[in-house]
Design a protein around this motif. Structure first.
Motif, short mmCIF file in Angstrom:
data_model
loop_
_atom_site.label_atom_id
_atom_site.label_comp_id
_atom_site.label_asym_id
_atom_site.label_seq_id
_atom_site.Cartn_x
_atom_site.Cartn_y
_atom_site.Cartn_z
N UNK A 132 41.17 29.77 48.25
CA UNK A 132 42.39 29.19 48.78
C UNK A 132 42.68 27.75 48.45
N UNK A 133 41.91 27.14 47.56
CA UNK A 133 42.24 25.78 47.14
C UNK A 133 43.52 25.81 46.30
N UNK A 158 37.34 41.30 47.80
CA UNK A 158 37.74 40.69 46.54
C UNK A 158 36.64 40.79 45.48
N UNK A 159 35.64 41.61 45.76
CA UNK A 159 34.61 41.86 44.77
C UNK A 159 33.57 40.76 44.62
N UNK A 160 33.49 39.86 45.61
CA UNK A 160 32.51 38.78 45.55
C UNK A 160 31.17 39.27 46.08
N UNK A 161 30.11 39.09 45.30
CA UNK A 161 28.78 39.51 45.73
C UNK A 161 28.28 38.61 46.86
N UNK A 211 38.99 28.54 33.62
CA UNK A 211 39.99 29.43 34.19
C UNK A 211 39.40 30.36 35.24
N UNK A 212 38.19 30.84 35.00
CA UNK A 212 37.55 31.72 35.98
C UNK A 212 37.17 30.93 37.23
N UNK A 213 36.73 29.69 37.07
CA UNK A 213 36.41 28.84 38.21
C UNK A 213 37.67 28.52 39.01
N UNK A 214 38.77 28.26 38.33
CA UNK A 214 40.03 28.00 39.03
C UNK A 214 40.47 29.23 39.82
N UNK A 215 40.26 30.40 39.26
CA UNK A 215 40.63 31.63 39.97
C UNK A 215 39.80 31.77 41.25
#
Length: 233
Positions: free
Chosen positions: A70-71, A159-162, A59-63
């Motif tokens: 954007x997939x 989006x909080x991505x490191x 679920x986290x990977x899908x998010x």
């Protein structure tokens, strides 16, 4: 210091050129464009449709791949209560915002699309999955093309991505997440001279022009701009 670095890079380039020069003394470049000619006629119509990642964190990977990169979710197959296969892809196989975008439309064309992602989860596994940034393995990274890399960097940070490596910066270290995924980290041993040569010569392939992040499982995502600056590989 700068002069020393320039001399070092030139010596590396000259060394590589000399090593790559055929015995008949014909010229050779560090960057070589393929000259294979036509593919075998029997392979007409072949293309890479998808790549697969094993995960225990579906679920986290899908998010991440869906809501951040954007997939679109094409379909999921729950083979058993423990084993599932999930397909995701960008609209029309890689150019978001064009063509068909719904799961129904993309599923209809699934065998005619490229650049799809397959997430495979066995949710009761006892195996320990190790990502490319954690341990060098035969999977290196996911490659993503974007229209504007600076805008993408800002978007991901919002989006909080490191950000593991910012656009415009070279790789600085011999160890760590990025070197592991590139096969030259701590698991490559103590080959410091060879690693230093690569660090000094990385401009040859424009590594500084890449933006790098990791997905939630730790797989490296390498991002580059579609229209590269003049002279970049």
């Amino acid at each position: 210091m700068l002069a020393t670095r320039l001399i070092f890079v030139l010596s590396v380039v000259i060394g590589w050129t000399t090593a790559c020069t055929p015995s008949d003394n014909s010229t050779s470049d560090i960057f070589i464009i393929g000259d294979d000619g036509p593919a075998p006629a029997e392979t007409s119509g072949y293309f890479i449709n998808h790549f697969g990642l094993l995960t225990t964190n579906l679920e986290v990977m899908k998010h991440f791949y869906g809501n951040v990169l954007g997939m679109r979710l094409m379909f999921e197959v729950h083979v058993t209560p423990e084993y599932s296969v999930t397909y995701m892809g960008h609209a029309q196989g890689g150019r978001n915002g064009t063509g068909f975008q719904t799961g129904t439309e993309m599923y209809r064309e699934k065998n005619n699309l490229a650049g799809l992602l397959e997430l495979v989860q066995f949710n009761v596994t006892d195996d320990s999955l190790v990502a490319s940034t954690k341990r060098t393995n035969t999977f290196g990274h996911v490659g993503l093309i974007v229209p504007d890399i600076q805008e993408t960097q800002d978007y991901l940070e919002n989006h909080g991505i490191e950000i593991l490596k910012r656009y415009g910066e070279p790789i600085q270290d011999f160890t760590g997440l990025i070197p592991n995924a590139f096969g030259l980290g701590e698991y490559a041993g103590a080959h410091i001279a060879a690693k230093k040569a690569l660090m000094e010569a990385q401009g040859v392939i424009g590594i500084q022009l890449l933006l790098m992040v990791a997905d939630p499982d730790g797989n490296l995502v390498e991002i580059q701009q579609q229209e590269q600056p003049a002279g970049a590989v």
